[in-house]
Design a protein around this motif. Structure first.
Motif, PDB file in Angstrom:
ATOM      1  N   VAL A 196      95.158 -44.080   5.157  1.00 34.91           N
ATOM      2  CA  VAL A 196      94.711 -44.920   3.916  1.00 34.91           C
ATOM      3  C   VAL A 196      93.446 -46.156   4.608  1.00 34.91           C
ATOM      4  N   CYS A 197      91.802 -46.262   3.432  1.00 32.41           N
ATOM      5  CA  CYS A 197      91.040 -47.136   3.693  1.00 32.41           C
ATOM      6  C   CYS A 197      90.967 -47.127   5.295  1.00 32.41           C
ATOM      7  N   THR A 218      89.532 -41.097  12.386  1.00 33.03           N
ATOM      8  CA  THR A 218      87.892 -40.375  12.506  1.00 33.03           C
ATOM      9  C   THR A 218      87.321 -41.183  13.814  1.00 33.03           C
ATOM     10  N   LYS A 219      87.648 -43.055  13.623  1.00 29.55           N
ATOM     11  CA  LYS A 219      87.020 -43.443  14.802  1.00 29.55           C
ATOM     12  C   LYS A 219      87.647 -43.242  16.165  1.00 29.55           C
ATOM     13  N   THR A 220      88.981 -42.796  16.074  1.00 27.92           N
ATOM     14  CA  THR A 220      89.492 -41.989  17.357  1.00 27.92           C
ATOM     15  C   THR A 220      89.220 -40.265  17.565  1.00 27.92           C
ATOM     16  N   LEU A 221      88.489 -40.182  16.844  1.00 26.47           N
ATOM     17  CA  LEU A 221      88.223 -38.789  16.840  1.00 26.47           C
ATOM     18  C   LEU A 221      86.899 -38.927  17.503  1.00 26.47           C
ATOM     19  N   GLY A 222      86.099 -39.802  17.896  1.00 26.92           N
ATOM     20  CA  GLY A 222      85.052 -39.963  17.782  1.00 26.92           C
ATOM     21  C   GLY A 222      83.765 -40.341  16.902  1.00 26.92           C
ATOM     22  N   TYR A 223      84.160 -40.439  15.606  1.00 25.24           N
ATOM     23  CA  TYR A 223      83.598 -40.153  14.320  1.00 25.24           C
ATOM     24  C   TYR A 223      83.231 -41.848  14.338  1.00 25.24           C
ATOM     25  N   ALA A 224      82.400 -42.219  13.891  1.00 22.95           N
ATOM     26  CA  ALA A 224      81.848 -43.450  12.985  1.00 22.95           C
ATOM     27  C   ALA A 224      81.746 -44.116  11.585  1.00 22.95           C
ATOM     28  N   VAL A 225      82.186 -45.073  11.787  1.00 21.82           N
ATOM     29  CA  VAL A 225      82.802 -46.042  10.860  1.00 21.82           C
ATOM     30  C   VAL A 225      81.469 -46.982  10.749  1.00 21.82           C
ATOM     31  N   LEU A 276      91.308 -41.094 -11.749  1.00 18.74           N
ATOM     32  CA  LEU A 276      91.143 -42.376 -11.289  1.00 18.74           C
ATOM     33  C   LEU A 276      91.871 -43.166 -10.157  1.00 18.74           C
ATOM     34  N   ALA A 277      91.361 -43.788  -8.921  1.00 19.96           N
ATOM     35  CA  ALA A 277      91.637 -44.167  -7.698  1.00 19.96           C
ATOM     36  C   ALA A 277      91.293 -45.884  -7.538  1.00 19.96           C
ATOM     37  N   LEU A 278      92.063 -46.791  -7.373  1.00 22.46           N
ATOM     38  CA  LEU A 278      92.365 -47.618  -6.943  1.00 22.46           C
ATOM     39  C   LEU A 278      91.372 -47.697  -5.317  1.00 22.46           C
ATOM     40  N   HIS A 279      89.999 -48.363  -5.650  1.00 19.14           N
ATOM     41  CA  HIS A 279      89.096 -48.581  -4.410  1.00 19.14           C
ATOM     42  C   HIS A 279      89.306 -50.316  -3.690  1.00 19.14           C
ATOM     43  N   TRP A 280      88.567 -49.964  -2.795  1.00 17.36           N
ATOM     44  CA  TRP A 280      88.889 -51.794  -1.926  1.00 17.36           C
ATOM     45  C   TRP A 280      88.501 -51.737  -0.246  1.00 17.36           C
ATOM     46  N   HIS A 281      87.330 -51.376  -0.562  1.00 17.91           N
ATOM     47  CA  HIS A 281      86.457 -51.078   0.342  1.00 17.91           C
ATOM     48  C   HIS A 281      84.647 -51.731   0.497  1.00 17.91           C
ATOM     49  N   GLU A 282      84.343 -51.230   1.429  1.00 22.02           N
ATOM     50  CA  GLU A 282      82.639 -52.314   1.749  1.00 22.02           C
ATOM     51  C   GLU A 282      82.954 -50.820   3.115  1.00 22.02           C
ATOM     52  N   GLU A 283      82.942 -50.051   4.216  1.00 20.98           N
ATOM     53  CA  GLU A 283      82.802 -49.413   4.638  1.00 20.98           C
ATOM     54  C   GLU A 283      83.345 -47.981   4.699  1.00 20.98           C
ATOM     55  N   MET A 284      82.783 -47.232   5.545  1.00 24.61           N
ATOM     56  CA  MET A 284      83.226 -46.005   5.291  1.00 24.61           C
ATOM     57  C   MET A 284      83.266 -44.846   6.314  1.00 24.61           C
ATOM     58  N   PHE A 285      83.947 -44.080   6.477  1.00 21.67           N
ATOM     59  CA  PHE A 285      83.996 -42.935   7.889  1.00 21.67           C
ATOM     60  C   PHE A 285      83.166 -42.006   7.773  1.00 21.67           C
ATOM     61  N   GLU A 286      83.186 -40.966   9.057  1.00 23.10           N
ATOM     62  CA  GLU A 286      82.153 -39.665   8.582  1.00 23.10           C
ATOM     63  C   GLU A 286      83.313 -39.074   9.054  1.00 23.10           C
ATOM     64  N   SER A 308      83.008 -40.975  -4.035  1.00 24.51           N
ATOM     65  CA  SER A 308      82.736 -40.514  -5.296  1.00 24.51           C
ATOM     66  C   SER A 308      81.492 -40.434  -5.585  1.00 24.51           C
ATOM     67  N   LYS A 309      80.816 -41.169  -7.034  1.00 24.67           N
ATOM     68  CA  LYS A 309      80.217 -41.303  -7.654  1.00 24.67           C
ATOM     69  C   LYS A 309      78.872 -42.057  -6.613  1.00 24.67           C
ATOM     70  N   ALA A 310      79.270 -43.128  -6.075  1.00 23.59           N
ATOM     71  CA  ALA A 310      78.915 -44.493  -5.495  1.00 23.59           C
ATOM     72  C   ALA A 310      78.754 -43.973  -3.394  1.00 23.59           C
ATOM     73  N   VAL A 311      80.028 -43.506  -3.632  1.00 24.32           N
ATOM     74  CA  VAL A 311      79.933 -42.616  -1.689  1.00 24.32           C
ATOM     75  C   VAL A 311      80.749 -41.340  -2.069  1.00 24.32           C
ATOM     76  N   LYS A 312      79.909 -40.881  -0.960  1.00 25.60           N
ATOM     77  CA  LYS A 312      80.230 -39.562  -0.881  1.00 25.60           C
ATOM     78  C   LYS A 312      81.990 -39.293   0.117  1.00 25.60           C
ATOM     79  N   ASN A 313      81.878 -39.570   1.264  1.00 23.77           N
ATOM     80  CA  ASN A 313      82.985 -39.115   2.438  1.00 23.77           C
ATOM     81  C   ASN A 313      84.470 -40.894   1.058  1.00 23.77           C
ATOM     82  N   GLN A 314      85.525 -39.742   0.644  1.00 28.34           N
ATOM     83  CA  GLN A 314      86.575 -40.439   0.431  1.00 28.34           C
ATOM     84  C   GLN A 314      87.463 -40.142   0.484  1.00 28.34           C
TER      85      GLN A 314
END
Length: 223
Positions: A84-85, A92-99, A127-137, A148-154
């Motif tokens: 979660v978050c 994803t960071k463990t798998l070698g992808y960027a945050v 409808l979900a509760l969001h609490w973030h300003e970073e995202m994963f690949e 979501s409308k603002a962030v594709k990778n949810q």
């Protein structure tokens, strides 16, 4: 089944995940590595839940790196994981992808939209509760699950055993209140434009718990 939970701040607990575990008679062990520095071993983990927190996987902290060592060991063993978050970002960071910084800081309630049919009978919109300003690949091997409308990778799902969500389905009403009263300064500058009062006034959708249970059932099928 032994479910090991990694909790990363006092006000973001497992919420409804505990209800699911109780229904299935699973044992839950909650660790606070940010505070005490202890982590479970891969050998004593039948399922791992990695919760959110104010830190970033990019922070240079030893316990964060040790978490990723645990995650890698469980990926190697095909053990179910639910992130979660920050928890999803750690996977994803463990798998070698960027945050990285997300296109918009999302704090509050906003819809997410299903992008994959891999898990049957999920609603097209929730409808979900969001609490973030970073995202994963999204890992190459995984499928995009929600946007979501603002962030594709949810959200993503990987190999029928791993789900990562950028948002929160686990909080119940008491949990939302705990998040808001302890972390309300973080709401500032969110693209969603909601106040602490706005967030607290919203009733947690009943559907979120049902969908959470369906996802947890999915990654633990045929164990």
């Amino acid at each position: 089944m032994r479910i090991n939970v990694l909790q990363h701040t006092p006000n973001e607990g497992p919420g409804a995940i505990l209800d699911w575990a109780q229904i299935h008679n699973h044992q839950v062990y909650i660790y606070h590595p940010y505070r005490f520095g202890y982590l479970p071993t891969a050998e004593k983990t039948d399922m791992l839940v990695i919760l959110g927190g104010p830190m970033s996987p990019n922070d240079d902290l030893q316990w964060i790196k040790q978490e990723r060592e645990l995650i890698q060991g469980l990926l190697d063993r095909n053990v179910p994981m639910f992130g979660v978050c920050y928890g999803a970002q750690q996977i994803t960071k463990t798998l070698g992808y960027a945050v990285t910084k997300s296109p918009a800081k999302e704090v509050g309630w906003a819809p997410v939209y299903r992008k994959s049919m891999v898990i049957p009978d999920l609603p097209d919109e929730l409808l979900a509760l969001h609490w973030h300003e970073e995202m994963f690949e999204i890992p190459y091997e995984a499928q995009l699950l929600f946007s979501s409308k603002a962030v594709k990778n949810q959200g993503f799902v990987l190999n029928h055993r791993v789900i990562g969500l950028q948002f929160h389905f686990e909080p119940q009403a008491d949990n939302v209140r705990e998040m808001v009263v302890n972390d309300f300064p973080y709401i500032k500058n969110s693209v969603l434009g909601q106040s602490a009062t706005d967030i607290l006034k919203k009733t947690v959708p009943i559907e979120n718990k049902r969908v959470l249970f369906k996802m947890l059932d999915y990654i633990t099928e045929k164990l």
